[in-house]
Design a protein around this motif. Structure first.
Motif, PDB file in Angstrom:
ATOM      1  N   PRO A 283       0.137  -0.973   0.205  1.00 28.46           N
ATOM      2  CA  PRO A 283      -0.081   0.019  -0.362  1.00 28.46           C
ATOM      3  C   PRO A 283       0.009   1.087  -0.025  1.00 28.46           C
ATOM      4  O   PRO A 283       0.640   2.343  -0.463  1.00 28.46           O
ATOM      5  CB  PRO A 283      -1.272   0.126   1.031  1.00 28.46           C
ATOM      6  CG  PRO A 283       0.209  -1.573   2.462  1.00 28.46           C
ATOM      7  CD  PRO A 283       0.375  -2.224   1.289  1.00 28.46           C
ATOM      8  N   ALA A 284       2.060   1.160   0.723  1.00 32.19           N
ATOM      9  CA  ALA A 284       2.956   2.260   1.035  1.00 32.19           C
ATOM     10  C   ALA A 284       3.195   3.266  -0.735  1.00 32.19           C
ATOM     11  O   ALA A 284       3.562   3.690  -1.139  1.00 32.19           O
ATOM     12  CB  ALA A 284       3.870   1.961   1.705  1.00 32.19           C
ATOM     13  N   PHE A 285       3.403   1.160  -1.518  1.00 34.82           N
ATOM     14  CA  PHE A 285       4.308   1.476  -2.525  1.00 34.82           C
ATOM     15  C   PHE A 285       2.595   2.369  -3.674  1.00 34.82           C
ATOM     16  O   PHE A 285       3.814   3.017  -4.572  1.00 34.82           O
ATOM     17  CB  PHE A 285       4.652   0.348  -3.557  1.00 34.82           C
ATOM     18  CG  PHE A 285       5.002   0.399  -4.795  1.00 34.82           C
ATOM     19  CD1 PHE A 285       6.545   1.459  -4.383  1.00 34.82           C
ATOM     20  CD2 PHE A 285       4.416   0.171  -5.807  1.00 34.82           C
ATOM     21  CE1 PHE A 285       6.486   1.824  -6.058  1.00 34.82           C
ATOM     22  CE2 PHE A 285       5.056   0.232  -7.095  1.00 34.82           C
ATOM     23  CZ  PHE A 285       6.132   1.110  -7.135  1.00 34.82           C
ATOM     24  N   ALA A 286       1.840   1.698  -3.562  1.00 34.76           N
ATOM     25  CA  ALA A 286       1.158   1.848  -4.420  1.00 34.76           C
ATOM     26  C   ALA A 286       0.458   3.678  -3.914  1.00 34.76           C
ATOM     27  O   ALA A 286       0.754   4.426  -5.129  1.00 34.76           O
ATOM     28  CB  ALA A 286      -0.001   1.558  -4.304  1.00 34.76           C
ATOM     29  N   ALA A 287       0.297   4.534  -2.708  1.00 37.07           N
ATOM     30  CA  ALA A 287       0.979   5.941  -2.547  1.00 37.07           C
ATOM     31  C   ALA A 287       1.364   6.372  -2.991  1.00 37.07           C
ATOM     32  O   ALA A 287       1.776   8.024  -4.102  1.00 37.07           O
ATOM     33  CB  ALA A 287       0.141   5.566  -1.113  1.00 37.07           C
ATOM     34  N   ALA A 288       2.938   5.879  -3.089  1.00 39.63           N
ATOM     35  CA  ALA A 288       3.989   6.837  -3.325  1.00 39.63           C
ATOM     36  C   ALA A 288       3.756   6.719  -4.860  1.00 39.63           C
ATOM     37  O   ALA A 288       4.606   7.727  -5.724  1.00 39.63           O
ATOM     38  CB  ALA A 288       5.354   6.105  -2.959  1.00 39.63           C
ATOM     39  N   LEU A 289       3.200   5.521  -5.553  1.00 40.62           N
ATOM     40  CA  LEU A 289       3.779   5.635  -6.848  1.00 40.62           C
ATOM     41  C   LEU A 289       2.712   6.815  -7.543  1.00 40.62           C
ATOM     42  O   LEU A 289       3.081   7.245  -8.369  1.00 40.62           O
ATOM     43  CB  LEU A 289       3.229   4.839  -7.447  1.00 40.62           C
ATOM     44  CG  LEU A 289       3.484   4.188  -8.937  1.00 40.62           C
ATOM     45  CD1 LEU A 289       4.557   4.366 -10.218  1.00 40.62           C
ATOM     46  CD2 LEU A 289       3.545   2.867  -9.090  1.00 40.62           C
ATOM     47  N   ALA A 290       0.910   6.691  -7.212  1.00 42.23           N
ATOM     48  CA  ALA A 290       0.691   7.463  -7.224  1.00 42.23           C
ATOM     49  C   ALA A 290       0.622   9.175  -6.889  1.00 42.23           C
ATOM     50  O   ALA A 290       0.310   9.656  -8.178  1.00 42.23           O
ATOM     51  CB  ALA A 290      -0.813   7.531  -6.425  1.00 42.23           C
TER      52      ALA A 290
ATOM     53  N   VAL B 239       6.184  -4.162  -8.931  1.00 43.82           N
ATOM     54  CA  VAL B 239       6.926  -3.240  -9.121  1.00 43.82           C
ATOM     55  C   VAL B 239       6.647  -2.292 -10.710  1.00 43.82           C
ATOM     56  O   VAL B 239       5.647  -1.958 -11.047  1.00 43.82           O
ATOM     57  CB  VAL B 239       8.005  -2.426  -8.603  1.00 43.82           C
ATOM     58  CG1 VAL B 239       8.643  -0.835  -9.315  1.00 43.82           C
ATOM     59  CG2 VAL B 239       8.296  -2.541  -7.108  1.00 43.82           C
ATOM     60  N   LEU B 240       6.978  -3.785 -11.418  1.00 46.08           N
ATOM     61  CA  LEU B 240       6.946  -3.692 -12.811  1.00 46.08           C
ATOM     62  C   LEU B 240       4.593  -2.829 -13.088  1.00 46.08           C
ATOM     63  O   LEU B 240       4.362  -2.810 -14.359  1.00 46.08           O
ATOM     64  CB  LEU B 240       6.786  -4.790 -13.307  1.00 46.08           C
ATOM     65  CG  LEU B 240       6.958  -4.368 -15.218  1.00 46.08           C
ATOM     66  CD1 LEU B 240       7.908  -2.936 -16.235  1.00 46.08           C
ATOM     67  CD2 LEU B 240       7.209  -5.749 -15.701  1.00 46.08           C
ATOM     68  N   TRP B 241       3.787  -4.533 -12.292  1.00 46.21           N
ATOM     69  CA  TRP B 241       2.409  -4.504 -12.552  1.00 46.21           C
ATOM     70  C   TRP B 241       1.740  -3.173 -12.353  1.00 46.21           C
ATOM     71  O   TRP B 241       1.297  -2.965 -12.374  1.00 46.21           O
ATOM     72  CB  TRP B 241       2.461  -5.852 -12.168  1.00 46.21           C
ATOM     73  CG  TRP B 241       2.144  -7.191 -12.955  1.00 46.21           C
ATOM     74  CD1 TRP B 241       3.120  -7.971 -12.706  1.00 46.21           C
ATOM     75  CD2 TRP B 241       1.241  -7.631 -14.105  1.00 46.21           C
ATOM     76  NE1 TRP B 241       3.099  -8.899 -14.415  1.00 46.21           N
ATOM     77  CE2 TRP B 241       1.987  -8.829 -14.298  1.00 46.21           C
ATOM     78  CE3 TRP B 241       0.458  -7.000 -14.713  1.00 46.21           C
ATOM     79  CZ2 TRP B 241       1.486  -9.236 -16.222  1.00 46.21           C
ATOM     80  CZ3 TRP B 241      -0.128  -7.415 -16.160  1.00 46.21           C
ATOM     81  CH2 TRP B 241       0.852  -8.447 -16.382  1.00 46.21           C
ATOM     82  N   CYS B 242       2.953  -2.470 -10.805  1.00 48.41           N
ATOM     83  CA  CYS B 242       1.940  -1.742 -10.386  1.00 48.41           C
ATOM     84  C   CYS B 242       2.156  -0.504 -11.313  1.00 48.41           C
ATOM     85  O   CYS B 242       1.054   0.631 -11.686  1.00 48.41           O
ATOM     86  CB  CYS B 242       2.288  -0.814  -8.852  1.00 48.41           C
ATOM     87  SG  CYS B 242       2.158  -2.399  -7.459  1.00 48.41           S
ATOM     88  N   GLY B 243       3.617  -0.589 -11.911  1.00 49.57           N
ATOM     89  CA  GLY B 243       3.563   0.507 -13.393  1.00 49.57           C
ATOM     90  C   GLY B 243       2.369   0.443 -14.118  1.00 49.57           C
ATOM     91  O   GLY B 243       1.614   1.252 -15.235  1.00 49.57           O
ATOM     92  N   VAL B 244       1.754  -0.697 -14.237  1.00 43.28           N
ATOM     93  CA  VAL B 244       1.295  -1.366 -15.160  1.00 43.28           C
ATOM     94  C   VAL B 244      -0.593  -0.441 -14.495  1.00 43.28           C
ATOM     95  O   VAL B 244      -1.104   0.189 -15.907  1.00 43.28           O
ATOM     96  CB  VAL B 244       0.473  -2.596 -15.141  1.00 43.28           C
ATOM     97  CG1 VAL B 244      -0.416  -3.162 -17.025  1.00 43.28           C
ATOM     98  CG2 VAL B 244       1.731  -2.753 -16.353  1.00 43.28           C
ATOM     99  N   ASP B 245      -0.901  -0.262 -13.752  1.00 41.77           N
ATOM    100  CA  ASP B 245      -1.892  -0.347 -13.033  1.00 41.77           C
ATOM    101  C   ASP B 245      -2.198   1.567 -13.321  1.00 41.77           C
ATOM    102  O   ASP B 245      -3.124   1.858 -13.454  1.00 41.77           O
ATOM    103  CB  ASP B 245      -2.134  -1.121 -11.690  1.00 41.77           C
ATOM    104  CG  ASP B 245      -1.600  -2.300 -11.540  1.00 41.77           C
ATOM    105  OD1 ASP B 245      -2.030  -2.519 -12.349  1.00 41.77           O
ATOM    106  OD2 ASP B 245      -1.471  -2.457  -9.955  1.00 41.77           O
ATOM    107  N   THR B 246      -0.758   2.549 -13.241  1.00 42.64           N
ATOM    108  CA  THR B 246      -1.047   3.334 -13.408  1.00 42.64           C
ATOM    109  C   THR B 246      -1.733   4.155 -14.693  1.00 42.64           C
ATOM    110  O   THR B 246      -2.399   5.105 -14.612  1.00 42.64           O
ATOM    111  CB  THR B 246       0.120   4.377 -13.465  1.00 42.64           C
ATOM    112  OG1 THR B 246       0.756   3.793 -15.165  1.00 42.64           O
ATOM    113  CG2 THR B 246       1.210   3.809 -12.486  1.00 42.64           C
ATOM    114  N   GLY B 247      -1.870   2.952 -15.525  1.00 38.21           N
ATOM    115  CA  GLY B 247      -2.756   3.336 -17.100  1.00 38.21           C
ATOM    116  C   GLY B 247      -1.686   4.323 -17.971  1.00 38.21           C
ATOM    117  O   GLY B 247      -2.126   4.596 -18.555  1.00 38.21           O
TER     118      GLY B 247
END
Lengths: 371, 371, 371
Positions: free
Chosen positions: A147-154, A209-217
């Motif tokens: 969750p922290a990474f998701a927030a930081a990436l957003a 981390v790569l898949w979270c990158g995809v999730d950013t759209g």
């Protein structure tokens, strides 16, 4: 004669704004990390010659002025003026700057400074692994990482135009293609934190981390092919990414394969058969110097022309923005002129193709103004 | 017009000094080990055409004289005279001869004979595996192998200018990079001796032998890329050697990647990022015939120009010395002339580059007189 | 100017004889299986441009007529007339048609129809895996498979000129080279039948089927290199087949490596060192469009000229027969003209070489009339 419009430089880095001495300058003109042995100079290579060819005239010297004269004039003008002249001469409309890599330097010019120097728009590309390492260093727990990474990436991608993966440097491109389950991520992060965080090389965390990158759209830029020796070349073949490209296809998120050389023909095939895959000629065209023409032509063998993008991958030296741009313009002009003359395509197609690769494809893929 | 000076042929082999019949001649003009099938001739290929192009005139025949006429004239002049004419026409200053490979022939010309025929200096390159096999055949015990090999290698390299590894033929280049511990070497030698010695293919012994090559302090030539079918092409990619190149870097000993095709672009990158790595264009330029120009240009895409070396890799036929040299001169002249004309480099840089690759780099790396 | 004679198109497929709409037409002009994303057209690529260049004139339009005009004229003339015009313009003496692949279409033109449309001889190439799947679907038992397949293959190859393997699509080329024992085949077939037969991907059955292909004594065509995304590119490198080529050599049965790009230089080496190995430039020369000249030249770097064969690999669209033929003729003419002018070969050798690759090699290898 086909006119090449202002370019979108779709992948580049910051530059040193301090004075640079002769040894450091030579090292910046290569992918090497240590000085050349006696009798060898990195400036006596394809890129070094290209710097003397294209960058001397904007400093009021004749093309191919000797390196010593070039460096003296560079010092005389000062880093700010040199940067301004190089970036103006490059003829850029927009720069997309990977802000996740910074060399040691007192003064470092990032996206804003580069845009100002170039008189161009500048936007940010967020490096996924850099954000992840920052989160790991923040005192997060293993189960708190995701969750922290998701927030930081957003947060980091607010206003950014793309994300970037350096998986090739950290593990190689031959990964298990699937999104790792949450439990596996927590376990792998636990191991990583246990050894103190730092350079992220765990394949499970890298995949997450790569898949979270995809999730950013946002479009995902992926380093492939050559670079510095931190990567294993045989593990940087973009064709190794094929299972992941298939797995990520349903997301519809564009994946831009950066550099690719010497596997650029492999990349062209991937761009033909995966709808969301694009190829960026960055880094390669600067480094191969006088061979930019024939090498660029190889990118045009299988890739649809709507799938090819320009970038310089400039890093450290402002000269690399100009070298990349000048060689790309010369090589693309040569290719379409030769093809038009030989009857391969009509003049109207040649103009369209040149404009697409120079700027229009990047505007569309990265949703830039003017797309 | 750039003048190419006398060449240093930095990797070659001996030649047959007997008469050679038509079938054997055709076979020597390929990497094949068996005759071509009906309807196919190895002489009807890039190298065969190049032999007829470059080697007929020194035999007083017009270029492209038919193979039958060529072979008749060759027989008429006799092997010694043909060898002398070919080697003189090649314009060599120095030959570095790998003496560890010899075909079956009553009369065989080695380093001394070649040097005399060429009117050139000749020096020896010692093949590591040949020395190791000789030691294994000498009645040594497993635990006695390491000191006996060290002594034999010291003896063999007295006066030599380099050592050479054919690891690519014996195991492939994807080895554990570290120096194997003494105990492991003894055990592996024991197994090898138990089956009677002979062709050395054990990876532990091969690694030991390679590291002993580094210990000599002489440059280490490594076969990479294509060759005869004794090697597996996919295991001869020089990029597979990357971990070992990193491990051997602290020694400072130059490693020369020979041949490299079709992985020569990979080799160029290795030469850019590892300070002690060099690339030799030998074998390739002869074999690709009329394509020598474009192929040579590919070696110049990433390698610093101080890292590129010439050799013929001639073996068996004296013609291959001339073909290698003639094609290299023609290809290099074409490249620098084209580049000078297109403004890629200045004429003074062109001359320096040509001289470096043709001879100066080899003189420096192999510490030859005149370096 | 070297005259290129009527061609033997040594590997092609059937074509759709229905009307084809714009989207389907664009898809047929790529190896993609789904439509291009917004802003990208498969027609704006090397092959799409080549179709507009070469195929508009036979439809009475100027070269490079816009795609919409081309498709309107195509619809106006009707599929039969378009097919006839394309095939006649291709200048074919003989077509060898792989009949084991058929797209969904109401009307499909196979070997007979193509031969008639072309005014040429047509013969059949039998796809091994298609026959095997037919046998598996016939209600055979595991132990009955081997004899049933042998009988079916004998029947299917009556009058055929070659067999073909798509191992690259089903498993990749890195197989255990040996003929699998009967018991292993029965067990593997049992597993395959247990899951209902269908697409054959079991490596043991694939190897059995490939060896049965060798047993026919007919030349074995093997798909290598790029294709559609059903294959993993890294597993389609023909060099991975090296152990099997060695194992199959004693049979003397010719093995033709199809396509090969981007590994065509690897294939050239295999053709030089294995007497029974040949290389076919099909698929590649059409797809790379304006780059056909330089790419064809790369096939001529190591392969003996008696080992190179032409094909179009046309599939689905009659246009692909003409594009393949026209680009091959143009590229080969350019190569031998350039080489003759530069003194690489004599005019008489140029004519012989062109004739060999265009038709004579195929006549000899496939034992066609006129060989």
């Amino acid at each position: 004669m086909v006119h090449i419009p202002e370019l979108v430089d779709a992948h580049c880095h910051g530059v040193v704004a301090d004075a640079v001495d002769a040894d450091a300058f030579a090292l910046w003109c290569s992918e090497a990390s240590v000085p050349a042995p006696p009798g060898v100079s990195y400036l006596d290579g394809p890129l070094g010659l290209a710097v003397r060819r294209w960058c001397a005239p904007p400093l009021d010297l004749p093309a191919h002025a000797p390196a010593a004269a070039y460096l003296a004039r560079r010092a005389e003008l000062g880093a700010d003026e040199v940067t301004r002249r190089m970036l103006r001469a490059a003829g850029l409309a927009t720069l997309l700057v990977d802000t996740g890599l910074r060399a040691r330097a007192d003064r470092w010019l990032g996206a804003d400074g580069l845009g100002e120097a170039a008189g161009a728009e500048a936007a940010e590309v967020v490096r996924l692994e850099t954000v992840a390492q920052r989160v790991a260093a923040s005192g997060v727990t293993a189960s708190g990482f995701a969750p922290a990474f998701a927030a930081a990436l957003a947060d980091a991608t607010r206003g950014a135009v793309a994300v970037k993966s350096v998986l090739a440097y950290r593990h190689g491109l031959g990964i298990d293609p699937e999104r790792p389950p949450a439990r596996a991520v927590t376990a792998a992060v636990g191991e990583w934190l246990r050894v103190g965080g730092g350079r992220l090389i765990d394949p499970v965390v890298l995949r997450h981390v790569l898949w979270c990158g995809v999730d950013t759209g946002l479009p995902v830029q992926v380093h492939t092919g050559f670079g510095d020796r931190d990567l294993a070349l045989t593990r940087a073949d973009p064709a190794l990414l094929q299972p992941w490209l298939a797995a990520a296809e349903p997301s519809g998120v564009p994946v831009v394969l950066l550099h690719c050389y010497p596997y650029h023909r492999h990349a062209g095939w991937l761009a033909q058969v995966y709808p969301q895959v694009y190829v960026d000629v960055g880094l390669t065209l600067g480094h191969v110097g006088g061979r930019a023409g024939p090498v660029l032509a190889e990118y045009f063998e299988l890739a649809p022309f709507g799938k090819l993008l320009y970038s310089s991958d400039a890093y450290g030296l402002a000269e690399l923005f100009l070298v990349g741009a000048a060689q790309f313009r010369a090589a693309l002009t040569q290719l379409v002129t030769e093809w038009t003359g030989a009857g391969v395509l009509a003049a109207t197609d040649a103009r369209r193709l040149a404009s697409a690769v120079a700027a229009d494809n990047a505007r569309r893929v990265y949703r830039l103004p003017g797309a």
